[in-house]
Write a protein that holds these residues in place. Structure first.
Motif, mmCIF file in Angstrom:
data_model
loop_
_atom_site.group_PDB
_atom_site.id
_atom_site.type_symbol
_atom_site.label_atom_id
_atom_site.label_comp_id
_atom_site.label_asym_id
_atom_site.label_seq_id
_atom_site.Cartn_x
_atom_site.Cartn_y
_atom_site.Cartn_z
ATOM 1 N N LEU A 76 0.584 -1.152 -0.205
ATOM 2 C CA LEU A 76 0.073 0.034 -0.395
ATOM 3 C C LEU A 76 0.764 0.912 0.041
ATOM 4 O O LEU A 76 0.308 2.389 -0.363
ATOM 5 N N TRP A 77 1.601 1.430 0.364
ATOM 6 C CA TRP A 77 2.532 2.436 0.857
ATOM 7 C C TRP A 77 3.469 2.782 -0.373
ATOM 8 O O TRP A 77 3.630 3.902 -0.828
ATOM 9 N N ILE A 78 3.684 1.990 -1.360
ATOM 10 C CA ILE A 78 4.298 1.524 -2.827
ATOM 11 C C ILE A 78 3.072 2.344 -3.801
ATOM 12 O O ILE A 78 4.022 3.075 -3.942
ATOM 13 N N VAL A 79 2.036 1.879 -3.780
ATOM 14 C CA VAL A 79 0.971 2.782 -4.412
ATOM 15 C C VAL A 79 0.688 4.225 -4.131
ATOM 16 O O VAL A 79 0.535 5.119 -4.409
ATOM 17 N N VAL A 80 0.575 3.976 -2.522
ATOM 18 C CA VAL A 80 0.489 5.522 -2.110
ATOM 19 C C VAL A 80 1.934 6.410 -2.849
ATOM 20 O O VAL A 80 2.074 7.522 -2.888
ATOM 21 N N VAL A 81 3.523 6.218 -2.786
ATOM 22 C CA VAL A 81 4.373 6.988 -2.883
ATOM 23 C C VAL A 81 4.320 7.397 -4.803
ATOM 24 O O VAL A 81 4.907 8.373 -5.271
ATOM 25 N N PHE A 102 10.298 4.906 -2.206
ATOM 26 C CA PHE A 102 8.886 3.756 -2.662
ATOM 27 C C PHE A 102 10.528 2.859 -3.279
ATOM 28 O O PHE A 102 10.082 1.832 -3.049
ATOM 29 N N PHE A 103 12.143 2.741 -2.778
ATOM 30 C CA PHE A 103 12.291 1.186 -2.793
ATOM 31 C C PHE A 103 12.779 1.380 -1.858
ATOM 32 O O PHE A 103 12.843 0.153 -2.230
ATOM 33 N N ILE A 104 12.720 1.951 -0.738
ATOM 34 C CA ILE A 104 12.701 1.201 0.600
ATOM 35 C C ILE A 104 11.885 0.306 0.303
ATOM 36 O O ILE A 104 11.871 -1.221 0.690
ATOM 37 N N ALA A 105 10.259 0.969 -0.063
ATOM 38 C CA ALA A 105 9.301 -0.118 0.006
ATOM 39 C C ALA A 105 9.407 -1.163 -0.897
ATOM 40 O O ALA A 105 9.019 -2.187 -0.469
ATOM 41 N N LEU A 106 9.577 -0.986 -2.032
ATOM 42 C CA LEU A 106 10.098 -2.488 -2.622
ATOM 43 C C LEU A 106 11.255 -3.326 -2.352
ATOM 44 O O LEU A 106 10.415 -4.385 -2.307
#
Length: 123
Positions: A76-81, A102-106
């Motif tokens: 969800l964090w990636i989608v928001v970012v 984005f890269f941390i969440a990915l």
């Protein structure tokens, strides 16, 4: 369900990169169209991810519950970012912090999804 989720993520990342390139070229009308289609793909990503998380909860129980929830939250964090990057790029604002997020969440999502949780490569 896993294949549908991975396919929707692949399509989402492709549309994200296309919209980003169009916004950077100041092609706002085509970029807005791609961005709206991407928002529909976000719904597929969220729904299929929710169903996968539910499958983890039902099939594997407590040992993997925390990892499944962390992966879902990071997804969800990636989608928001991704949405934040596109909107900030459209408005001409700085996006460095969003790219780092984005890269941390990915990395979190890829490690948990493909290497730790049972529906990944190693299980």
């Amino acid at each position: 369900m896993t294949h549908m989720h991975i396919t929707s993520w692949a399509l989402g990342l492709i549309l994200f990169l296309v919209a980003l390139a169009l916004y950077k070229k100041n092609s706002n009308k085509p970029a807005t169209i791609v961005h709206m289609i991407l928002r529909l793909v976000y719904l597929f990503i969220i729904v299929t991810g929710g169903l996968l998380t539910w499958d983890y909860i039902q099939g594997y129980g407590m040992p993997l519950l925390a990892e499944a929830i962390v992966k879902a939250l990071a997804g969800l964090w990636i989608v928001v970012v991704m949405e934040g990057i596109l909107v900030s790029t459209k408005k001409g604002k700085a996006v460095t912090g969003k790219w780092i997020q984005f890269f941390i969440a990915l990395i979190i999502v890829i490690v948990l999804g493909f290497f730790r949780l049972p529906m990944g490569f190693y299980f």
